[in-house]
Motif scaffolding. Sequence first.
Motif, PDB file in Angstrom:
ATOM      1  N   ASP A  41       0.826  -1.209   0.000  1.00  0.00           N
ATOM      2  CA  ASP A  41       0.000   0.000   0.000  1.00  0.00           C
ATOM      3  C   ASP A  41       0.863   1.262   0.000  1.00  0.00           C
ATOM      4  N   ALA A  42       1.926   1.267   0.792  1.00  0.00           N
ATOM      5  CA  ALA A  42       2.820   2.428   0.841  1.00  0.00           C
ATOM      6  C   ALA A  42       3.480   2.672  -0.515  1.00  0.00           C
ATOM      7  N   LEU A  43       3.887   1.596  -1.186  1.00  0.00           N
ATOM      8  CA  LEU A  43       4.500   1.744  -2.506  1.00  0.00           C
ATOM      9  C   LEU A  43       3.490   2.266  -3.517  1.00  0.00           C
ATOM     10  N   LEU A  44       2.263   1.761  -3.481  1.00  0.00           N
ATOM     11  CA  LEU A  44       1.227   2.256  -4.394  1.00  0.00           C
ATOM     12  C   LEU A  44       1.007   3.758  -4.195  1.00  0.00           C
ATOM     13  N   LYS A  69       3.161   5.908  -2.929  1.00  0.00           N
ATOM     14  CA  LYS A  69       4.382   6.579  -3.395  1.00  0.00           C
ATOM     15  C   LYS A  69       4.387   6.740  -4.915  1.00  0.00           C
ATOM     16  N   LEU A  70       3.791   5.759  -5.615  1.00  0.00           N
ATOM     17  CA  LEU A  70       3.738   5.803  -7.073  1.00  0.00           C
ATOM     18  C   LEU A  70       2.566   6.632  -7.597  1.00  0.00           C
ATOM     19  N   GLY A  71       1.823   7.259  -6.679  1.00  0.00           N
ATOM     20  CA  GLY A  71       0.731   8.130  -7.093  1.00  0.00           C
ATOM     21  C   GLY A  71      -0.638   7.475  -7.075  1.00  0.00           C
ATOM     22  N   ASN A  72      -0.712   6.229  -6.636  1.00  0.00           N
ATOM     23  CA  ASN A  72      -1.975   5.504  -6.576  1.00  0.00           C
ATOM     24  C   ASN A  72      -2.518   5.628  -5.148  1.00  0.00           C
ATOM     25  N   HIS A  73      -3.088   6.791  -4.830  1.00  0.00           N
ATOM     26  CA  HIS A  73      -3.521   7.077  -3.464  1.00  0.00           C
ATOM     27  C   HIS A  73      -4.717   6.223  -3.033  1.00  0.00           C
ATOM     28  N   ALA A  74      -5.486   5.715  -3.994  1.00  0.00           N
ATOM     29  CA  ALA A  74      -6.615   4.836  -3.673  1.00  0.00           C
ATOM     30  C   ALA A  74      -6.138   3.403  -3.421  1.00  0.00           C
ATOM     31  N   GLY A  94      18.570   1.787 -14.887  1.00  0.00           N
ATOM     32  CA  GLY A  94      19.398   2.970 -14.760  1.00  0.00           C
ATOM     33  C   GLY A  94      18.626   4.226 -14.411  1.00  0.00           C
ATOM     34  N   GLN A  95      17.281   4.133 -14.317  1.00  0.00           N
ATOM     35  CA  GLN A  95      16.447   5.285 -13.967  1.00  0.00           C
ATOM     36  C   GLN A  95      15.363   4.865 -12.966  1.00  0.00           C
ATOM     37  N   PRO A  96      15.751   4.317 -11.829  1.00  0.00           N
ATOM     38  CA  PRO A  96      14.751   3.811 -10.891  1.00  0.00           C
ATOM     39  C   PRO A  96      13.855   4.885 -10.278  1.00  0.00           C
ATOM     40  N   ASP A  97      14.232   6.136 -10.451  1.00  0.00           N
ATOM     41  CA  ASP A  97      13.432   7.234  -9.915  1.00  0.00           C
ATOM     42  C   ASP A  97      12.390   7.737 -10.913  1.00  0.00           C
ATOM     43  N   LYS A  98      12.292   7.079 -12.079  1.00  0.00           N
ATOM     44  CA  LYS A  98      11.355   7.514 -13.114  1.00  0.00           C
ATOM     45  C   LYS A  98      10.481   6.350 -13.598  1.00  0.00           C
ATOM     46  N   PRO A  99       9.672   5.760 -12.687  1.00  0.00           N
ATOM     47  CA  PRO A  99       8.838   4.632 -13.114  1.00  0.00           C
ATOM     48  C   PRO A  99       7.743   5.064 -14.083  1.00  0.00           C
ATOM     49  N   ILE A 100       7.399   4.160 -14.963  1.00  0.00           N
ATOM     50  CA  ILE A 100       6.269   4.348 -15.875  1.00  0.00           C
ATOM     51  C   ILE A 100       5.107   3.627 -15.211  1.00  0.00           C
ATOM     52  N   VAL A 101       4.034   4.343 -14.903  1.00  0.00           N
ATOM     53  CA  VAL A 101       2.919   3.732 -14.182  1.00  0.00           C
ATOM     54  C   VAL A 101       1.685   3.602 -15.072  1.00  0.00           C
ATOM     55  N   LEU A 102       0.997   2.479 -14.891  1.00  0.00           N
ATOM     56  CA  LEU A 102      -0.234   2.190 -15.619  1.00  0.00           C
ATOM     57  C   LEU A 102      -1.234   1.652 -14.606  1.00  0.00           C
ATOM     58  N   ASP A 103      -2.477   2.103 -14.701  1.00  0.00           N
ATOM     59  CA  ASP A 103      -3.486   1.528 -13.824  1.00  0.00           C
ATOM     60  C   ASP A 103      -4.741   1.203 -14.623  1.00  0.00           C
TER      61      ASP A 103
END
Length: 92
Positions: A30-33, A35-40, A52-61
Motif C-alpha cells: 500500500d505504501a509503494l502504491l 508513493k507511485l501516485g496511486n492514493h486509492a 538505470g532510472q529507478p526514480d522515473k517509473p512508468i505507471v499504468l493503472d
Amino acid sequence: MDVEVTRKYITDNNIVAIKADKTKDSPDIDALLVKLGNHAKAIPFVAVYPAGQPDKPIVLDGVFASPAPVLEALKKATDAAPSSVARAPATR
C-alpha cells in the motif's frame, strides 16, 4: 499482463518482473502504491522501472483489453536505458 507477448519481451530483454500480492492486507505494498501516485491503492496497477532510472517509473493503472499498453511501457523503459544496462545478460 501475464500473456505470451509480454513474457517473451521480458525474457528476451532480461527484464526482472515482480508481482505484488494484495490478497492479504499489506502495508508495504500500500505504501509503494501511494508513493507511485496511486492514493486509492487500487489494483490492477503496473509500475515499470527503466534500467538505470529507478526514480522515473512508468505507471499504468486499470484493466487493459490487450497487452499493448504494458508492452509499450516495457519498450519505452528498455529504450530509455543505456544499452549496456538494458541489454545486460542475466546472471544466475
